[in-house]
Design an enzyme around this catalytic site. Structure first.
Site, PDB file in Angstrom:
ATOM      1  N   ASN A   9       0.845  -1.294  -0.015  1.00 40.77           N
ATOM      2  CA  ASN A   9      -0.034  -0.037  -0.054  1.00 40.77           C
ATOM      3  C   ASN A   9       0.954   1.255   0.024  1.00 40.77           C
ATOM      4  O   ASN A   9       1.476   1.633   0.906  1.00 40.77           O
ATOM      5  CB  ASN A   9      -0.884   0.005   1.175  1.00 40.77           C
ATOM      6  CG  ASN A   9      -1.817   1.310   1.394  1.00 40.77           C
ATOM      7  OD1 ASN A   9      -1.961   2.238   0.499  1.00 40.77           O
ATOM      8  ND2 ASN A   9      -2.293   1.429   2.535  1.00 40.77           N
ATOM      9  N   TRP A  10       0.935   1.993  -1.208  1.00 43.06           N
ATOM     10  CA  TRP A  10       1.925   3.006  -1.305  1.00 43.06           C
ATOM     11  C   TRP A  10       1.150   4.356  -0.580  1.00 43.06           C
ATOM     12  O   TRP A  10       1.996   5.122  -0.523  1.00 43.06           O
ATOM     13  CB  TRP A  10       2.153   3.301  -2.907  1.00 43.06           C
ATOM     14  CG  TRP A  10       2.826   2.477  -3.423  1.00 43.06           C
ATOM     15  CD1 TRP A  10       3.191   0.921  -3.123  1.00 43.06           C
ATOM     16  CD2 TRP A  10       3.127   2.296  -4.954  1.00 43.06           C
ATOM     17  NE1 TRP A  10       3.692   0.328  -4.084  1.00 43.06           N
ATOM     18  CE2 TRP A  10       3.722   1.108  -5.393  1.00 43.06           C
ATOM     19  CE3 TRP A  10       3.108   3.331  -5.799  1.00 43.06           C
ATOM     20  CZ2 TRP A  10       4.249   0.741  -6.621  1.00 43.06           C
ATOM     21  CZ3 TRP A  10       3.317   3.009  -7.273  1.00 43.06           C
ATOM     22  CH2 TRP A  10       3.843   1.793  -7.640  1.00 43.06           C
ATOM     23  N   LYS A  11       0.116   4.330  -0.311  1.00 47.14           N
ATOM     24  CA  LYS A  11      -0.467   5.336   0.462  1.00 47.14           C
ATOM     25  C   LYS A  11      -0.312   6.608  -0.597  1.00 47.14           C
ATOM     26  O   LYS A  11      -0.110   6.330  -1.831  1.00 47.14           O
ATOM     27  CB  LYS A  11      -0.121   5.758   1.886  1.00 47.14           C
ATOM     28  CG  LYS A  11      -0.148   4.488   2.696  1.00 47.14           C
ATOM     29  CD  LYS A  11       0.102   4.572   3.992  1.00 47.14           C
ATOM     30  CE  LYS A  11      -0.049   3.138   4.699  1.00 47.14           C
ATOM     31  NZ  LYS A  11       0.198   3.461   6.224  1.00 47.14           N
ATOM     32  N   HIS A  97      -9.544   1.346   5.076  1.00 47.23           N
ATOM     33  CA  HIS A  97      -8.111   1.584   5.815  1.00 47.23           C
ATOM     34  C   HIS A  97      -8.313   2.543   7.072  1.00 47.23           C
ATOM     35  O   HIS A  97      -9.092   3.413   6.849  1.00 47.23           O
ATOM     36  CB  HIS A  97      -7.145   1.878   4.750  1.00 47.23           C
ATOM     37  CG  HIS A  97      -6.011   2.027   5.326  1.00 47.23           C
ATOM     38  ND1 HIS A  97      -5.269   3.027   6.233  1.00 47.23           N
ATOM     39  CD2 HIS A  97      -4.816   1.242   5.115  1.00 47.23           C
ATOM     40  CE1 HIS A  97      -4.104   2.474   6.775  1.00 47.23           C
ATOM     41  NE2 HIS A  97      -3.610   1.536   6.083  1.00 47.23           N
ATOM     42  N   GLU A  99      -6.809   4.970   7.975  1.00 45.75           N
ATOM     43  CA  GLU A  99      -6.582   6.257   7.661  1.00 45.75           C
ATOM     44  C   GLU A  99      -7.898   6.760   7.028  1.00 45.75           C
ATOM     45  O   GLU A  99      -8.175   8.182   7.370  1.00 45.75           O
ATOM     46  CB  GLU A  99      -5.202   6.493   6.712  1.00 45.75           C
ATOM     47  CG  GLU A  99      -4.026   6.120   7.446  1.00 45.75           C
ATOM     48  CD  GLU A  99      -2.802   5.686   6.791  1.00 45.75           C
ATOM     49  OE1 GLU A  99      -2.772   5.630   5.579  1.00 45.75           O
ATOM     50  OE2 GLU A  99      -1.860   4.934   7.459  1.00 45.75           O
ATOM     51  N   GLU A 169      -5.153  -4.882  10.877  1.00 48.42           N
ATOM     52  CA  GLU A 169      -4.094  -3.705  10.876  1.00 48.42           C
ATOM     53  C   GLU A 169      -4.457  -2.913  12.295  1.00 48.42           C
ATOM     54  O   GLU A 169      -5.151  -2.008  12.317  1.00 48.42           O
ATOM     55  CB  GLU A 169      -4.084  -2.626   9.897  1.00 48.42           C
ATOM     56  CG  GLU A 169      -4.169  -3.558   8.378  1.00 48.42           C
ATOM     57  CD  GLU A 169      -3.532  -2.465   7.440  1.00 48.42           C
ATOM     58  OE1 GLU A 169      -2.152  -2.630   6.652  1.00 48.42           O
ATOM     59  OE2 GLU A 169      -4.034  -1.168   7.020  1.00 48.42           O
ATOM     60  N   GLY A 175       2.865   2.434  10.750  1.00 50.31           N
ATOM     61  CA  GLY A 175       3.637   3.511  10.687  1.00 50.31           C
ATOM     62  C   GLY A 175       4.353   3.830  12.018  1.00 50.31           C
ATOM     63  O   GLY A 175       4.747   4.774  12.241  1.00 50.31           O
ATOM     64  N   SER A 215       3.663  -2.004  10.460  1.00 52.91           N
ATOM     65  CA  SER A 215       4.926  -2.103  10.539  1.00 52.91           C
ATOM     66  C   SER A 215       5.642  -3.420  10.241  1.00 52.91           C
ATOM     67  O   SER A 215       6.637  -3.994  10.968  1.00 52.91           O
ATOM     68  CB  SER A 215       5.466  -1.763  12.149  1.00 52.91           C
ATOM     69  OG  SER A 215       4.895  -0.305  12.168  1.00 52.91           O
ATOM     70  N   GLY A 236       2.907  -1.111   4.256  1.00 55.11           N
ATOM     71  CA  GLY A 236       2.949   0.267   4.027  1.00 55.11           C
ATOM     72  C   GLY A 236       4.338   0.786   3.621  1.00 55.11           C
ATOM     73  O   GLY A 236       4.753   0.618   2.596  1.00 55.11           O
TER      74      GLY A 236
END
Ligand code: PGA
Length: 255
Positions: A9-11, A97, A99, A169, A175, A215, A236
């Site tokens: 997941n490149w975000k 997600h 976020e 997650e 992160g 992570s 990520g």
């Protein structure tokens, strides 16, 4: 046998050129993937079509969008529909997600609607769930995650579950460099599987791919992926460097 997947997941990272170089680097070092293993790139929308072209001849490598809109089409300035993503020949879309739940205020009801619109357009869904640190500290993470899954997915028919991947997650691990221990991951993944077994029967639950995210890196991937109910990872930060992503793919291949 259920699939093992490592998805990156490149975000909101990577320009077109940067993304191209990253994918090229990963493909260059990619180990052979058997039929039950997949690698997925989830770039920003602008890179999807290009990434699809880059991987189209590579077996078991797929592309995901990071989100789609909950409506089919219409006056939603700035949004992207599931139909548009499917028309680019992407395979998956990530839904729910943490976020997006937090920063874009996505509700359970919206996520259920996004799941429907994605499936209706032939996309497979990587559905994210996971608790905050507060909930983990209170010890109610199992109930919390169960409620997220019920609200987002349990309206689906059993046959649709073949197109669902769950990603657990824990928010406190995303992160932060703080990974869930393999025991914490295994306990939650086993719980998630049991919740699906109760609703859809054991065979459906047994064929559900459940990814861990938060992570995950080359140094801890092997231990996490060795857990019987952990079927790979949603990655990520470590998916942004070819070498690190390949290290995690390698852990899946060897698990
Ligand atoms: P991370 O992110 O690997 O950078 O912790 C995982 C994710 O949010 O999917």
């Amino acid at each position: 046998m259920r699939k093992k997947i490592v998805a990156g997941n490149w975000k909101m990272n990577m320009t077109l050129d940067e993304g191209h170089a990253l994918v090229a680097g990963v493909l260059k070092g990619l180990p052979e993937l058997s039929n039950d293993k997949q690698v997925v790139f989830a770039p920003p929308f602008l890179n999807i079509q290009h990434t699809v072209y880059q991987v189209e001849d590579v077996q078991h490598v797929h592309v995901a969008a990071q989100n789609c809109h909950s409506e089919v089409s219409g006056a939603y300035t700035g949004e992207v529909s599931a139909k548009m993503i499917a028309a680019c020949d992407a395979t998956y879309v990530i839904i729910g997600h943490s976020e997006r739940r937090e920063y874009c205020h996505e509700t359970d009801a919206m996520l259920a609607q996004k799941t429907d619109v994605a499936l209706d357009n032939g996309l497979k869904v990587i559905f994210c769930c996971g608790e905050s640190l507060e909930i983990r500290d209170a010890g109610t993470q199992n109930e919390f995650v169960e409620a997220q899954l019920k609200a987002g997915l349990f309206h689906l028919h059993k046959h649709q579950l073949a197109n669902i991947v769950v990603a657990y997650e824990p928010i406190w691990a995303i992160g932060t460099g703080r990974t869930a221990s393999s025991q914490q991951a295994q306990d939650m993944h086993a719980h998630i599987r049991s919740v699906f077994a109760a609703q859809y029967g054991q065979p459906t639950a047994d064929s559900l791919t459940i990814l861990y995210g938060g992570s995950c890196k080359p140094s801890n991937a092997a231990e996490l992926f060795a857990c019987p109910d952990v079927d790979g990872g949603l990655i990520g930060g470590a998916s942004l460097k070819a070498e690190e992503f390949l290290g995690i793919i390698d852990a899946m291949v060897k698990a």
